[in-house]
Scaffold this active site. Structure first.
Site, PDB file in Angstrom:
ATOM      1  N   TYR A  37      23.484  78.234   1.819  1.00  0.00           N
ATOM      2  CA  TYR A  37      22.058  78.585   1.840  1.00  0.00           C
ATOM      3  C   TYR A  37      21.297  77.532   2.634  1.00  0.00           C
ATOM      4  CZ  TYR A  37      17.757  80.826   0.266  1.00  0.00           C
ATOM      5  OH  TYR A  37      16.558  81.467   0.226  1.00  0.00           O
ATOM      6  N   LYS A  92      33.425 105.514  -5.238  1.00  0.00           N
ATOM      7  CA  LYS A  92      33.747 105.564  -3.809  1.00  0.00           C
ATOM      8  C   LYS A  92      33.955 104.150  -3.273  1.00  0.00           C
ATOM      9  CE  LYS A  92      33.861 108.634  -0.349  1.00  0.00           C
ATOM     10  NZ  LYS A  92      34.403 110.002  -0.398  1.00  0.00           N
ATOM     11  N   GLU A 134      27.339 110.926   1.174  1.00  0.00           N
ATOM     12  CA  GLU A 134      28.117 111.500   0.076  1.00  0.00           C
ATOM     13  C   GLU A 134      27.236 112.411  -0.772  1.00  0.00           C
ATOM     14  OE1 GLU A 134      32.006 111.508  -1.707  1.00  0.00           O
ATOM     15  OE2 GLU A 134      31.248 110.479   0.057  1.00  0.00           O
ATOM     16  N   ASP A 160      32.093 114.523   2.633  1.00  0.00           N
ATOM     17  CA  ASP A 160      32.227 115.862   2.032  1.00  0.00           C
ATOM     18  C   ASP A 160      32.556 116.902   3.100  1.00  0.00           C
ATOM     19  OD1 ASP A 160      31.530 114.936  -0.548  1.00  0.00           O
ATOM     20  OD2 ASP A 160      29.439 114.931   0.037  1.00  0.00           O
TER      21      ASP A 160
END
Length: 750
Positions: A37, A92, A134, A160
């Site tokens: 950081y 997924k 999706e 899909d």
């Protein structure tokens, strides 16, 4: 408890859900935090501001996919909304990580219109290397994918639509080949006209099916040109006089593709199809017709696929999207185009024709997995899918100009194999050495199916020239039964004149109680003596045996015939254990029951030499239950003397120390913190166990509880390359050990 209750408990157990964020860099010190950081993070920020492509090298973008959904068309659940869809999107992400090592953020958006989704997702481009859409309902999903593809400079893929298309496309390629039909001649009927059906039909055209030969049916029957349907359905409309219902459409068809609802096809409809029909009934969880009914409907071959894992030929999208994105990300593709999808389907179809690893067969209950009507697409748990599909996709991306970086596909394949585990990375080093100069390797138990499959893989991969020892007819019968394109080199004890081998054995053992007749009998009936004498006579470069024998009985003939190397009195068995980021060699784990200091020192030297064959610089620890004299008895003095002998030997060119406890040897903080005087300045990678009992227990605990992959046992100290397998080893173990033997033989020639 039922499945639903189990699933609720599974998802609710602490921590809730299925994914978490983990760090990939050390964060143990103040300096680590300063690099992670402020102020260190400013340097990569400035680099990216000057050159945006640096985001791929300084951030996670190059391995990060956004899984995006609004929950409007969740499989089997419908329009359940964004938040309810989150478990699916997390799942997924699990599949992306598990199968292709891709990181995922799941993004659930409470937005219904295409305009909203496109605006939101396109604004996320700086975060992601790719977008997986999706469970977005049709027809909006078509517009969202098209517009995002135009707007974004990273690949956008609606699984899909294209997932089912690609996987079933691979199945279609092989099914048509088995049925003896050309794709261009196929008459194909679709049940269903949603996103996946339309995308699949379009993809079949890309593979070679004629668009005019595709009939698409929705709930109202055949889609014809006189019906008022959306533009996506209209693309597959048949002439107005081609109406009728699904049963009418299926009469005479070669292929049925079901992407609709369960139970709408009966046996009479299957019987009405053309000869040797192809039936892809992919509705989930219940297919349009169940597997048993479809197969029983006809006398000829019905090539059947479903979406279910409990039947052959499961069309599962996990065979596609992780590996397609892997290839696309690794070439920094701007798109996933049609050529990349075709490449993925073709690679899957080709993989189904290859010999299936034992680990995959075991994962599916030892059911036969051999190319044919019951096996036309690979199984999702086949690890080879990663390094077959991803390179094919990457290659297509480079060929079609959508890749922003070029890859050497040979190197890339090896990098992908390394993602599957350190053991594959290490074995690749030795396999490449073996392939550089093929050696002739005799294989005992040549009639065993595993040995024959291993020989075929060695031959195909160019690892070695295998010689199978056994009955020629039995071996050829197995080759034919396995449908292997392989003409094996066979040495049949019942064929030819092997008297020279009997002479060799007799000369070596005539003062050890063996007569000439006994030598002839041993060579004729025991492949371990035959293989050993072949190696001793120079007719084979190495010998592998032991697959169906107890280890001591398999080792005895090579020891009698080949013997130990010059200035060597003992052989030893070594296992290479690979962890995620670490490699450890364990010796002796198979041979010497109670070695003395001389044996331990000798074994350490041989094991260090073995480590170097894997490009590992050896750091040797001689183990005990004592740390540098903390316990003093004969048991601890033995490893102490062995370590001292090695340290005082001017010919030893590797660091070695002991005696020490196992945790001292492998934990750097203990070694440096408490024993800074040790000759080991970092953790050991070669562990010499004080006896066979400790070695065998140690490596098996590391393997089973520590999650290590084990390669071996590898014999060290033999005069020529001979290795003894463990009973029941898998084909990959035989191939790995053959590669080790080949590399060993090469080294002895140098």
């Amino acid at each position: 408890m039922g499945l639903d209750d189990d699933a609720l408990d599974y998802h609710a157990s602490d921590p809730p859900g299925k994914v978490e964020i983990s760090t990939t860099k050390p964060t143990n010190t103040q300096r680590d935090l300063s690099l992670a950081y402020s102020p260190g993070v400013a340097a990569p920020c400035r680099a990216i501001a000057d050159d945006p492509t640096k985001a791929f090298t300084h951030t996670t973008k190059g391995n990060m996919v956004g899984v995006v959904s609004n929950g409007s068309a969740v499989l089997g659940l419908g329009d359940i909304g964004a938040q309810a869809a989150k478990p699916v999107m997390e799942g997924k992400g699990v599949l992306f990580k598990r199968f292709a090592d891709i990181d995922v953020f799941d993004i659930e958006l409470d937005q219904a219109t295409a305009d909203e989704l496109v605006a939101t997702v396109s604004a996320m481009e700086p975060t992601f290397g790719g977008i997986n859409l999706e469970d977005i309902k049709a027809p909006e999903c078509f517009e969202v994918e098209r517009r995002l593809g135009d707007a974004m400079d990273v690949p956008v893929f609606h699984d899909d639509q294209h997932g089912t298309a690609i996987i079933s496309g691979a199945a279609l390629l092989n099914a048509a080949e088995i049925a003896g039909k050309d794709l261009s001649d196929l008459d194909v009927v679709f049940s269903g006209a949603g996103a996946s059906a339309i995308a699949t039909a379009k993809f079949y055209v890309s593979l070679g099916v004629e668009r005019e030969h595709i009939t698409m049916c929705d709930s109202s029957g055949v889609i014809t040109e006189d019906r008022d349907v959306n533009e996506f359905k209209a693309a597959f409309a048949q002439p107005a006089d081609s109406g009728g219902d699904l049963a009418d459409a299926m009469a005479g068809a070669d292929v049925f593709v079901g992407l609709s609802v369960g139970g709408i096809v009966n046996q009479a409809m299957v019987r009405s199809m053309a000869d040797d029909p192809i039936v892809f009934a992919m509705a989930n969880p219940d297919p349009e017709i169940d597997y048993e009914s479809a197969k029983a409907a006809r006398e000829d071959t019905v090539i059947m696929a479903t979406g279910r894992s409990d039947y052959p030929n499961q069309v599962n999208n996990v065979l596609g999207f992780p590996f397609i994105f892997r290839g696309a990300l690794d070439v920094r593709a701007t798109d996933i185009n049609e050529e990349m999808k075709v490449a993925a389907a073709t690679a899957l179809a080709d993989l189904a024709k290859q010999d299936v690893p034992d680990e995959v067969v075991k994962a599916y209950g030892d059911q036969p997995l051999q190319f044919g009507s019951e096996y036309i697409i690979p199984k999702p748990l086949d690890p080879r899918v990663l390094f077959e599909v991803a390179p094919a996709v990457a290659d297509a991306a480079m060929e079609t100009g959508v890749a922003r970086t070029e890859l050497d596909l040979v190197d890339y394949r090896e990098e992908l194999e390394a993602r599957l585990g350190k053991s594959r990375e290490m074995m690749r080093i030795v396999i490449n050495k073996a392939k550089s100069e093929r050696q002739r390797i005799a294989l005992g138990e040549g009639g065993d199916e595993k040995m024959i499959r291993a020989a075929h893989q060695m031959h195909e991969a160019g690892i070695a020239d295998p010689v199978l020892l056994g009955d020629r007819d039995t071996i050829q019968g197995t080759v034919d039964a396995l449908s292997l394109d392989f003409d094996p080199d066979v040495v049949d004890p019942d064929e030819g004149d092997h008297s020279a081998y009997a002479d060799t054995l007799y000369d070596l053992r005539k003062r050890k109680g063996i007569t000439r007749n006994e030598a002839e009998s041993l060579v004729a009936r025991d492949p371990n003596y035959l293989g050993s004498t072949m190696v001793e006579a120079g007719d084979a470069d190495a010998f592998l045996t032991g697959l169906t024998h107890h280890y001591p009985s398999a080792l005895k003939p090579p020891l009698q015939v080949v013997g130990t190397a010059p200035d060597t009195d003992y052989v030893a068995g070594v296992y290479m254990l690979t962890f995620q980021n670490r490699v450890v060699f364990c010796a002796d784990a198979t041979v010497n029951q109670d070695p003395d200091a001389d044996v331990l020192a000798e074994v350490a030297q041989h094991t260090a030499d073995l480590a170097r064959r894997f490009n590992v610089d050896p750091r040797v620890a001689v183990l005990s239950y004592s740390n540098f004299g903390s316990v003093d008895n004969e048991g601890t003095r033995k490893p102490r003397r062995a370590a001292q002998r090695l340290r005082e030997d001017d010919d030893i060119d590797f660091p070695v120390d002991g005696e020490m406890q196992a945790d001292t040897a492998v934990v750097e903080d203990i070694l440096q913190g408490s024993y800074e005087f040790s000759d080991l300045d970092t953790a050991a990678n070669v562990l010499i166990f004080p006896n066979l009992e400790a070695g065998n227990i140690g490596y098996k605990l590391l393997q089973r509880l520590g999650g290590a992959d084990a390669i071996g046992p590898m014999l060290v100290g033999m005069n020529k390359p001979v290795h003894v397998l463990q009973r029941g080893d898998e084909v990959k173990d035989i191939v790995n050990l053959a590669a080790v033997a080949a590399a060993d033989a090469q080294q002895r020639e140098d």
